[in-house]
Motif scaffolding. Structure first.
Motif, PDB file in Angstrom:
ATOM      1  N   GLU A 108     -65.088 -42.959  16.517  1.00  0.00           N
ATOM      2  CA  GLU A 108     -64.570 -44.271  16.115  1.00  0.00           C
ATOM      3  C   GLU A 108     -63.741 -44.222  14.840  1.00  0.00           C
ATOM      4  N   THR A 109     -64.020 -43.286  13.969  1.00  0.00           N
ATOM      5  CA  THR A 109     -63.280 -43.204  12.712  1.00  0.00           C
ATOM      6  C   THR A 109     -61.982 -42.416  12.827  1.00  0.00           C
ATOM      7  N   ALA A 110     -61.848 -41.595  13.853  1.00  0.00           N
ATOM      8  CA  ALA A 110     -60.685 -40.700  13.981  1.00  0.00           C
ATOM      9  C   ALA A 110     -59.360 -41.461  13.954  1.00  0.00           C
ATOM     10  N   GLY A 111     -59.230 -42.477  14.742  1.00  0.00           N
ATOM     11  CA  GLY A 111     -57.976 -43.228  14.808  1.00  0.00           C
ATOM     12  C   GLY A 111     -57.640 -43.921  13.500  1.00  0.00           C
ATOM     13  N   PHE A 112     -58.648 -44.442  12.830  1.00  0.00           N
ATOM     14  CA  PHE A 112     -58.420 -45.110  11.555  1.00  0.00           C
ATOM     15  C   PHE A 112     -57.929 -44.115  10.507  1.00  0.00           C
ATOM     16  N   SER A 113     -58.501 -42.927  10.523  1.00  0.00           N
ATOM     17  CA  SER A 113     -58.060 -41.887   9.583  1.00  0.00           C
ATOM     18  C   SER A 113     -56.604 -41.522   9.820  1.00  0.00           C
ATOM     19  N   LEU A 114     -56.204 -41.486  11.074  1.00  0.00           N
ATOM     20  CA  LEU A 114     -54.824 -41.124  11.412  1.00  0.00           C
ATOM     21  C   LEU A 114     -53.800 -42.121  10.876  1.00  0.00           C
ATOM     22  N   ILE A 115     -54.200 -43.368  10.718  1.00  0.00           N
ATOM     23  CA  ILE A 115     -53.247 -44.368  10.208  1.00  0.00           C
ATOM     24  C   ILE A 115     -53.400 -44.603   8.706  1.00  0.00           C
ATOM     25  N   GLY A 116     -54.201 -43.750   8.053  1.00  0.00           N
ATOM     26  CA  GLY A 116     -54.286 -43.797   6.599  1.00  0.00           C
ATOM     27  C   GLY A 116     -55.414 -44.614   6.011  1.00  0.00           C
ATOM     28  N   ILE A 117     -56.317 -45.097   6.847  1.00  0.00           N
ATOM     29  CA  ILE A 117     -57.467 -45.846   6.349  1.00  0.00           C
ATOM     30  C   ILE A 117     -58.566 -44.848   6.007  1.00  0.00           C
ATOM     31  N   ASP A 118     -59.175 -45.010   4.837  1.00  0.00           N
ATOM     32  CA  ASP A 118     -60.281 -44.143   4.456  1.00  0.00           C
ATOM     33  C   ASP A 118     -61.462 -44.441   5.365  1.00  0.00           C
ATOM     34  N   ALA A 119     -61.863 -43.451   6.155  1.00  0.00           N
ATOM     35  CA  ALA A 119     -62.926 -43.633   7.135  1.00  0.00           C
ATOM     36  C   ALA A 119     -64.113 -42.743   6.795  1.00  0.00           C
ATOM     37  N   PHE A 120     -65.297 -43.300   6.969  1.00  0.00           N
ATOM     38  CA  PHE A 120     -66.531 -42.584   6.680  1.00  0.00           C
ATOM     39  C   PHE A 120     -67.328 -42.434   7.963  1.00  0.00           C
ATOM     40  N   GLN A 121     -67.620 -41.191   8.314  1.00  0.00           N
ATOM     41  CA  GLN A 121     -68.403 -40.908   9.507  1.00  0.00           C
ATOM     42  C   GLN A 121     -69.879 -40.933   9.160  1.00  0.00           C
ATOM     43  N   VAL A 122     -70.653 -41.650   9.960  1.00  0.00           N
ATOM     44  CA  VAL A 122     -72.094 -41.696   9.753  1.00  0.00           C
ATOM     45  C   VAL A 122     -72.816 -41.196  10.998  1.00  0.00           C
ATOM     46  N   LYS A 123     -73.965 -40.561  10.777  1.00  0.00           N
ATOM     47  CA  LYS A 123     -74.716 -39.944  11.864  1.00  0.00           C
ATOM     48  C   LYS A 123     -75.798 -40.847  12.424  1.00  0.00           C
ATOM     49  N   ASP A 124     -76.422 -41.622  11.543  1.00  0.00           N
ATOM     50  CA  ASP A 124     -77.562 -42.441  11.958  1.00  0.00           C
ATOM     51  C   ASP A 124     -77.697 -43.629  11.010  1.00  0.00           C
ATOM     52  N   GLY A 125     -78.707 -44.441  11.248  1.00  0.00           N
ATOM     53  CA  GLY A 125     -78.904 -45.650  10.447  1.00  0.00           C
ATOM     54  C   GLY A 125     -79.146 -45.391   8.972  1.00  0.00           C
ATOM     55  N   GLU A 126     -79.927 -44.386   8.662  1.00  0.00           N
ATOM     56  CA  GLU A 126     -80.210 -44.068   7.262  1.00  0.00           C
ATOM     57  C   GLU A 126     -78.948 -43.626   6.531  1.00  0.00           C
ATOM     58  N   HIS A 127     -78.164 -42.797   7.185  1.00  0.00           N
ATOM     59  CA  HIS A 127     -76.897 -42.339   6.608  1.00  0.00           C
ATOM     60  C   HIS A 127     -75.944 -43.523   6.459  1.00  0.00           C
ATOM     61  N   PHE A 128     -75.935 -44.422   7.438  1.00  0.00           N
ATOM     62  CA  PHE A 128     -75.098 -45.617   7.372  1.00  0.00           C
ATOM     63  C   PHE A 128     -75.418 -46.443   6.124  1.00  0.00           C
ATOM     64  N   VAL A 129     -76.699 -46.683   5.859  1.00  0.00           N
ATOM     65  CA  VAL A 129     -77.103 -47.490   4.697  1.00  0.00           C
ATOM     66  C   VAL A 129     -76.589 -46.850   3.410  1.00  0.00           C
ATOM     67  N   SER A 130     -76.734 -45.547   3.297  1.00  0.00           N
ATOM     68  CA  SER A 130     -76.278 -44.832   2.110  1.00  0.00           C
ATOM     69  C   SER A 130     -74.764 -44.951   1.925  1.00  0.00           C
ATOM     70  N   VAL A 131     -74.016 -44.682   2.992  1.00  0.00           N
ATOM     71  CA  VAL A 131     -72.548 -44.742   2.927  1.00  0.00           C
ATOM     72  C   VAL A 131     -72.078 -46.175   2.685  1.00  0.00           C
ATOM     73  N   CYS A 132     -72.682 -47.116   3.376  1.00  0.00           N
ATOM     74  CA  CYS A 132     -72.278 -48.517   3.237  1.00  0.00           C
ATOM     75  C   CYS A 132     -72.501 -48.998   1.805  1.00  0.00           C
ATOM     76  N   ARG A 133     -73.615 -48.624   1.212  1.00  0.00           N
ATOM     77  CA  ARG A 133     -73.901 -49.014  -0.178  1.00  0.00           C
ATOM     78  C   ARG A 133     -72.798 -48.490  -1.107  1.00  0.00           C
ATOM     79  N   GLN A 134     -72.399 -47.240  -0.894  1.00  0.00           N
ATOM     80  CA  GLN A 134     -71.340 -46.637  -1.719  1.00  0.00           C
ATOM     81  C   GLN A 134     -70.018 -47.375  -1.542  1.00  0.00           C
ATOM     82  N   VAL A 135     -69.677 -47.692  -0.303  1.00  0.00           N
ATOM     83  CA  VAL A 135     -68.396 -48.360  -0.025  1.00  0.00           C
ATOM     84  C   VAL A 135     -68.395 -49.780  -0.590  1.00  0.00           C
ATOM     85  N   LEU A 136     -69.473 -50.520  -0.385  1.00  0.00           N
ATOM     86  CA  LEU A 136     -69.530 -51.899  -0.881  1.00  0.00           C
ATOM     87  C   LEU A 136     -69.499 -51.972  -2.402  1.00  0.00           C
TER      88      LEU A 136
END
Length: 101
Positions: free
Chosen positions: A12-40
């Motif tokens: 899901e992030t591949a296409g966004f990266s190709l158009i220049g949007i900073d995309a973060f790949q997450v593996k699972d819910g716990e990783h999502f919470v960590s990445v989302c906290r950083q981005v927000l």
């Protein structure tokens, strides 16, 4: 300058990266919470795009964050494997802002 960020799985992030949007790949819910906290917490985050597979996890962990500030705007998009939202975006927004729509 405000930026757009995207959070999702590898496909899901591949296409966004190709158009220049900073995309973060997450593996699972716990990783999502960590990445989302950083981005927000980023000062330059204007829009955060998240695949809807993480909607419930986001709601459980970050609804209070959105009530306290208007930026960044969080947008949920359908995941590649289908729609995961268990409630409508309208219901989510109404819950976040505290006003029935």
């Amino acid at each position: 300058m405000m930026k757009i960020y995207m959070i999702g799985d590898e496909d899901e992030t591949a296409g966004f990266s190709l158009i220049g949007i900073d995309a973060f790949q997450v593996k699972d819910g716990e990783h999502f919470v960590s990445v989302c906290r950083q981005v927000l917490d980023r000062e330059d985050a204007g829009i955060v795009i998240i695949t809807d597979r993480f909607f419930e996890i986001f709601r459980e962990n970050f609804s209070d964050v959105l009530r306290k500030k208007a930026v960044p705007a969080v947008v949920f998009i359908p995941s590649f494997d289908g729609v995961h939202l268990k409630r409508s975006i309208k219901e989510f927004v109404a819950g976040v802002i505290g006003i029935g729509l």
